[in-house]
Design an enzyme around this catalytic site. Sequence first.
Site, short mmCIF file in Angstrom:
data_model
loop_
_atom_site.label_atom_id
_atom_site.label_comp_id
_atom_site.label_asym_id
_atom_site.label_seq_id
_atom_site.Cartn_x
_atom_site.Cartn_y
_atom_site.Cartn_z
N ARG A 35 10.65 -6.34 -13.69
CA ARG A 35 9.27 -6.47 -13.11
C ARG A 35 8.40 -5.66 -13.91
O ARG A 35 8.44 -4.56 -14.04
CB ARG A 35 9.06 -6.48 -11.44
CG ARG A 35 7.58 -6.60 -10.86
CD ARG A 35 7.64 -6.53 -9.69
NE ARG A 35 6.14 -6.17 -9.15
CZ ARG A 35 5.90 -5.33 -8.56
NH1 ARG A 35 6.43 -3.99 -8.60
NH2 ARG A 35 4.56 -5.13 -8.03
N ARG A 76 -11.17 -3.56 -3.13
CA ARG A 76 -11.33 -2.09 -2.67
C ARG A 76 -12.55 -1.68 -2.46
O ARG A 76 -13.80 -2.60 -2.86
CB ARG A 76 -10.69 -1.55 -4.03
CG ARG A 76 -9.43 -2.07 -4.52
CD ARG A 76 -8.87 -1.29 -5.72
NE ARG A 76 -7.65 -1.62 -6.08
CZ ARG A 76 -6.38 -0.93 -5.43
NH1 ARG A 76 -6.59 -0.18 -4.65
NH2 ARG A 76 -5.26 -1.52 -6.08
N LYS A 216 3.62 -15.23 -4.46
CA LYS A 216 3.77 -13.95 -3.73
C LYS A 216 3.02 -14.39 -2.19
O LYS A 216 1.78 -14.56 -2.35
CB LYS A 216 3.11 -12.75 -4.18
CG LYS A 216 3.90 -12.23 -5.60
CD LYS A 216 3.15 -11.26 -6.19
CE LYS A 216 3.17 -9.97 -5.38
NZ LYS A 216 2.46 -8.92 -6.15
N THR A 274 9.25 -5.16 -1.33
CA THR A 274 8.51 -4.01 -0.72
C THR A 274 9.45 -3.03 0.14
O THR A 274 9.61 -3.57 1.37
CB THR A 274 7.34 -4.47 -0.10
OG1 THR A 274 6.82 -5.49 -0.92
CG2 THR A 274 6.29 -3.22 0.10
#
Length: 474
Positions: A35, A76, A216, A274
């Site tokens: 990845r 963010r 995802k 994850t």
Amino acid sequence: MTVRPTTKILATMGPASDSPHRIQALISAGATAFRMNFSHGSHEEHAVRFEAVRKVAAEMGRHVPIVSDLQGPKLRVGRLAGGEIALGYGEEVEARLGAEAPEGIIPIPHKELFDALQDGDALMLDDGTLRLSVVKAEAERLTLKVEVPGRLTDKKGINVPGRRLPIAALTEKDEADLAFALEQNTDYVALSFVQTAEDVERAKALIDGRAKVIAKIEKPQAVEEIEAIADAADALMVARGDLGVELPLEQVPLAQRRIVRAARARGKPVIVATQMLQSMVDAPTPTRAEASDTAAAVFLGADAVMLSAESAVGRHPEAAVAIMTRIIRAAASGEDYQAEMERIAEEQRADSPGAAVAVSAAFAAKAIECRAIVASTNTGGTAYTIARLRPAIPIIALTPDPKTARQTALAWGTLPVLTHEQENFEQLSGAAVASAREALSLSDDDRIVLLAGIPTGRTGGTNTLKVIRVGDGS
């Protein structure tokens, strides 16, 4: 050639793993795919990694897929005055639209966030470490109450559980990264923060068949629309990082199960990602809970499990892959593992002529104890259809297309073999026997099942199966 475990390993490239000798060590330890994380690193750095993976794979005689993981519209906070702000429990704090703000105020440079938030909504900061609730939402100003206190610093991530945000899954940065990845001939593109099937369709229109798309699943809205998203995507990823922030923790295992089932029902690869072996970023061995977590993904029938920081920046990347390989092999050797795989496969409908032929091939292979199922495929579809059934024997994806060989390497139990374009079914049968002999060291009395389309060389249209005694050669 050694047959890889049924569940594959996707390892993230990074400073700890991107040298040629490390890539070779990771593949030898059990890594199936790599990845490229476009949230970090420059195009120049990723270009070196692409070249290194391709070169090492060729030297080792392996078909190694590369997944280009786009950053997506990560929200963010901006730059805080003084670089940080202390948020005490029960305090009220102000947030304003902008990249910067005066001392004591949180800057948020995302107008779409102010447009979407309503009074009472939750705001999670720094991967869920901090939690605030919206007391009053205005056009360019939020009054927030601190529910989980802590210290907030610049550029920390923002999550909004339960609220669909009016943002596209592809940012300008993503489009530039996508163009670069396609120039590098990437095999898969992982699309971050998917909310709807339309997000996937827009990305596929840009990609135009040059790579397969992995959706995802990391937002509750995507879980709610998982059926439509699974229909649109070529593969799914259970991205438990942000999903674990936006969903209550106790809901994440249920969401993971639902996502895996949606992919398996459609014969599409699914990756569980994850924190699989998170403690191995520093420690030489994982915790027992992490080992159990990896095994649980194998028991669910995931096509692949992913290492993130463990292989990208961890101190023991080869050990992480090797231990993950051991866990996968141990889980798959359990006495009830194959029975569970077949039980779930029985729930799948033969929803096309090709799927019906695949079911027949799997049944025949089991009934007469064949050693392998050889799926002749141009695009990978036949191999994915067989992998959907989770047979007890290896699946050989026989293809003339190098990209298809790499892509099918990510599918459960599948071993890709590159061959020449076959002119007729007799030649194809001979190629199937030769590939099975090389991959599995078969005897003359062993049998294989060949699954193909007639006429040969045509995309789609799987309509034929043939049981072949290896000694007969065709």
